[in-house]
Design a protein around this motif. Structure first.
Motif, mmCIF file in Angstrom:
data_model
loop_
_atom_site.group_PDB
_atom_site.id
_atom_site.type_symbol
_atom_site.label_atom_id
_atom_site.label_comp_id
_atom_site.label_asym_id
_atom_site.label_seq_id
_atom_site.Cartn_x
_atom_site.Cartn_y
_atom_site.Cartn_z
ATOM 1 N N VAL A 108 0.839 -1.202 0.000
ATOM 2 C CA VAL A 108 0.000 0.000 0.000
ATOM 3 C C VAL A 108 0.878 1.256 0.000
ATOM 4 C CG1 VAL A 108 -0.263 0.063 2.531
ATOM 5 C CG2 VAL A 108 -1.991 1.163 1.084
ATOM 6 N N LEU A 109 0.446 2.235 -0.792
ATOM 7 C CA LEU A 109 1.073 3.547 -0.827
ATOM 8 C C LEU A 109 -0.018 4.579 -0.599
ATOM 9 C CD1 LEU A 109 3.403 5.573 -1.507
ATOM 10 C CD2 LEU A 109 2.705 5.365 -3.911
ATOM 11 N N VAL A 110 0.171 5.409 0.432
ATOM 12 C CA VAL A 110 -0.719 6.550 0.671
ATOM 13 C C VAL A 110 0.146 7.796 0.587
ATOM 14 C CG1 VAL A 110 -2.236 7.728 2.318
ATOM 15 C CG2 VAL A 110 -2.282 5.229 2.159
ATOM 16 N N GLN A 111 -0.217 8.703 -0.317
ATOM 17 C CA GLN A 111 0.509 9.963 -0.454
ATOM 18 C C GLN A 111 -0.473 11.118 -0.319
ATOM 19 O OE1 GLN A 111 2.356 9.352 -4.296
ATOM 20 N NE2 GLN A 111 4.360 9.291 -3.327
ATOM 21 N N ILE A 112 -0.042 12.117 0.418
ATOM 22 C CA ILE A 112 -0.854 13.293 0.691
ATOM 23 C C ILE A 112 -0.022 14.530 0.365
ATOM 24 C CG2 ILE A 112 -2.012 14.627 2.514
ATOM 25 C CD1 ILE A 112 -3.277 11.847 2.038
ATOM 26 N N ARG A 117 2.108 20.707 7.157
ATOM 27 C CA ARG A 117 2.597 19.375 7.528
ATOM 28 C C ARG A 117 1.649 18.649 8.469
ATOM 29 N NH1 ARG A 117 4.970 20.195 12.727
ATOM 30 N NH2 ARG A 117 5.366 22.400 12.524
ATOM 31 N N LYS A 118 1.104 19.353 9.461
ATOM 32 C CA LYS A 118 0.257 18.704 10.472
ATOM 33 C C LYS A 118 -0.928 18.003 9.815
ATOM 34 C CE LYS A 118 -2.021 19.666 14.887
ATOM 35 N NZ LYS A 118 -3.474 19.608 14.767
ATOM 36 N N GLU A 119 -1.610 18.710 8.904
ATOM 37 C CA GLU A 119 -2.766 18.142 8.217
ATOM 38 C C GLU A 119 -2.357 16.966 7.330
ATOM 39 O OE1 GLU A 119 -2.082 21.350 8.550
ATOM 40 O OE2 GLU A 119 -3.886 22.283 9.382
ATOM 41 N N SER A 120 -1.173 17.047 6.741
ATOM 42 C CA SER A 120 -0.698 15.958 5.882
ATOM 43 C C SER A 120 -0.464 14.687 6.684
ATOM 44 C CB SER A 120 0.580 16.375 5.148
ATOM 45 O OG SER A 120 0.308 17.464 4.295
ATOM 46 N N PHE A 121 0.161 14.824 7.862
ATOM 47 C CA PHE A 121 0.364 13.650 8.725
ATOM 48 C C PHE A 121 -0.969 13.087 9.203
ATOM 49 C CE2 PHE A 121 4.779 15.247 9.439
ATOM 50 C CZ PHE A 121 5.450 14.080 9.107
ATOM 51 N N GLU A 122 -1.847 13.972 9.686
ATOM 52 C CA GLU A 122 -3.145 13.517 10.207
ATOM 53 C C GLU A 122 -3.947 12.801 9.132
ATOM 54 O OE1 GLU A 122 -4.828 17.118 11.779
ATOM 55 O OE2 GLU A 122 -3.709 16.952 13.666
ATOM 56 N N ALA A 123 -3.960 13.348 7.927
ATOM 57 C CA ALA A 123 -4.729 12.734 6.842
ATOM 58 C C ALA A 123 -4.174 11.357 6.479
ATOM 59 C CB ALA A 123 -4.720 13.653 5.616
ATOM 60 N N THR A 124 -2.855 11.219 6.471
ATOM 61 C CA THR A 124 -2.235 9.930 6.150
ATOM 62 C C THR A 124 -2.653 8.866 7.162
ATOM 63 O OG1 THR A 124 -0.336 11.086 5.204
ATOM 64 C CG2 THR A 124 -0.031 8.757 5.732
ATOM 65 N N ILE A 125 -2.580 9.207 8.438
ATOM 66 C CA ILE A 125 -2.960 8.266 9.499
ATOM 67 C C ILE A 125 -4.441 7.913 9.394
ATOM 68 C CG2 ILE A 125 -3.257 8.024 12.001
ATOM 69 C CD1 ILE A 125 -0.655 9.796 12.236
ATOM 70 N N GLU A 126 -5.293 8.920 9.221
ATOM 71 C CA GLU A 126 -6.735 8.670 9.116
ATOM 72 C C GLU A 126 -7.068 7.763 7.940
ATOM 73 O OE1 GLU A 126 -9.038 12.289 9.017
ATOM 74 O OE2 GLU A 126 -8.083 12.991 10.865
ATOM 75 N N ILE A 127 -6.480 8.051 6.780
ATOM 76 C CA ILE A 127 -6.779 7.232 5.607
ATOM 77 C C ILE A 127 -6.330 5.794 5.824
ATOM 78 C CG2 ILE A 127 -6.166 6.849 3.180
ATOM 79 C CD1 ILE A 127 -6.380 9.927 2.836
#
Length: 159
Positions: A108-112, A117-127
């Motif tokens: 699996v690859l998830v890229q945001i 940066r904060k929103e990018s990390f949070e979105a990656t974890i949530e997805i």
């Protein structure tokens, strides 16, 4: 110039979200995300098959993924759009394997790409968390001497 609507958006406006959602046969390759001038936070998660030992079946050889493709892509689209709206993202890519993924290869690859940066990390974890709970993709573990389904349950197709 010939800018598109939204190129000069105010800081409070949500960016236009681009998504790239795919199921691929075998291991997932790493890909470079597209460039966004306002993308200050770029994050990637690459999930790999790790070496493990089963007490009965020996060394893990590979993970075998099965998916209900049309439904999986529909749910991934929902997850991507929800994360995009919540975190004001520019780009979401989710690529997941179907078929065999040997030890050391990625499934699996998830890229945001987000503004911060904060929103990018949070979105990656949530997805990733929501993908594992909601997307109809099943994982079978293939050991040196036998196979097991994650959570120990074979998936029976419903008619």
């Amino acid at each position: 110039g010939e800018g598109r609507a939204g190129d000069m958006a105010d800081a409070g406006d949500a960016p236009v979200l681009q998504v790239d959602l795919r199921l691929v046969e075998g291991p997932v390759p790493y890909e470079v995300p597209p460039f966004f001038a306002e993308g200050g936070g770029e994050n990637a998660f690459l999930g790999r098959t790790r070496a493990e030992e089963h007490p009965t079946h020996g060394a893990l050889q590979l993970l075998r993924y099965e998916a209900k493709a049309s439904m999986a892509l529909k749910v991934l689209e929902e997850l991507a759009r929800e994360a995009g709206a919540k975190h004001a993202l520019h780009f979401v890519r989710v690529v997941h394997s179907v078929g065999d993924v040997p030890v050391g290869e990625a499934s699996v690859l998830v890229q945001i790409v987000g503004t911060h940066r904060k929103e990018s990390f949070e979105a990656t974890i949530e997805i990733m968390d929501r993908l594992k709970k909601k997307v109809p993709i099943w994982k079978q573990e293939v050991w040196a001497d036998g196979t097991t389904w994650q959570d120990g349950k074979p998936v029976e197709p419903r008619s």
